[in-house]
Design a protein around this motif. Structure first.
Motif, PDB file in Angstrom:
ATOM      1  N   UNK A   7       8.001   3.553   3.521  1.00 39.17           N
ATOM      2  CA  UNK A   7       6.981   4.469   3.008  1.00 39.17           C
ATOM      3  C   UNK A   7       5.690   4.428   3.818  1.00 39.17           C
ATOM      4  N   UNK A   8       5.575   3.464   4.726  1.00 39.55           N
ATOM      5  CA  UNK A   8       4.327   3.259   5.457  1.00 39.55           C
ATOM      6  C   UNK A   8       4.023   4.433   6.385  1.00 39.55           C
ATOM      7  N   UNK A  46       0.832  -1.204   0.000  1.00 43.88           N
ATOM      8  CA  UNK A  46       0.000   0.000   0.000  1.00 43.88           C
ATOM      9  C   UNK A  46       0.865   1.252   0.000  1.00 43.88           C
ATOM     10  N   UNK A  47       0.292   2.305  -0.516  1.00 40.07           N
ATOM     11  CA  UNK A  47       0.988   3.587  -0.568  1.00 40.07           C
ATOM     12  C   UNK A  47       0.160   4.613   0.201  1.00 40.07           C
ATOM     13  N   UNK A  48       0.830   5.534   0.914  1.00 37.87           N
ATOM     14  CA  UNK A  48       0.071   6.531   1.670  1.00 37.87           C
ATOM     15  C   UNK A  48      -0.690   7.459   0.725  1.00 37.87           C
TER      16      UNK A  48
END
Length: 157
Positions: free
Chosen positions: A152-153, A119-121
């Motif tokens: 990146x979380x 997942x990407x923010x």
């Protein structure tokens, strides 16, 4: 698996149910979601086969899972198995009953980890409301466990 007419019929209904299940979910969600569709089917199948396998180990005759391809009065998309012989003890009943959720959870946990890792923010799109339900505890635990591997979380709030 023994080769009798009931087993063949049950296997045929199982296969047709999966095909209709996939076709209907693809029709609803479009071809952009095949990975999501097969993931859902895999989790549901693991849940039902958890019941099925433990039923067989306890000498209880159960059918293969019947996939329900449309919303019904008893629920929505999913699957059921039919128990066709008596369950002889409370322990066997408990084991058969708990095996499905455990099997489904054991399949869903790696899927959750993979989903969180990929997942990407995103920026919030809607205004905050007065009702904030938060996230399940397992989401927070998985996110914390993956934090060192996913720079990146964004922490779940």
């Amino acid at each position: 698996m023994e080769s009798n007419p009931q087993t063949r019929r049950s296997l045929m209904i199982f296969v047709v149910g999966i095909v209709v299940f996939v076709a209907l979910l693809t029709w609803i969600g479009g071809w952009a979601l095949p990975l999501v569709i097969f993931t859902i089917i895999f989790i549901v199948m693991a849940h039902e086969f958890g019941h099925f396998i433990v039923a067989k180990r306890n000498n209880v005759y159960a059918t293969l899972p019947y996939f329900i391809p449309a919303p019904t009065l008893i629920g929505t998309f999913g699957a059921v198995i039919r128990i066709k012989s008596p369950i002889r003890s409370r322990q066997a009943l408990f084991d058969i009953g708990i095996a499905g959720p455990i099997a489904g959870f054991l399949v869903a946990l790696p899927v959750l980890n993979l989903g969180l890792a990929l997942s990407k923010p995103m920026a919030p799109t809607a205004a905050d409301s007065a009702l904030n339900l938060g996230y399940p505890l397992v989401f927070s635990l998985a996110q914390r466990a993956l934090a060192p591997f996913t720079p990146h979380a964004v922490p779940l709030s």
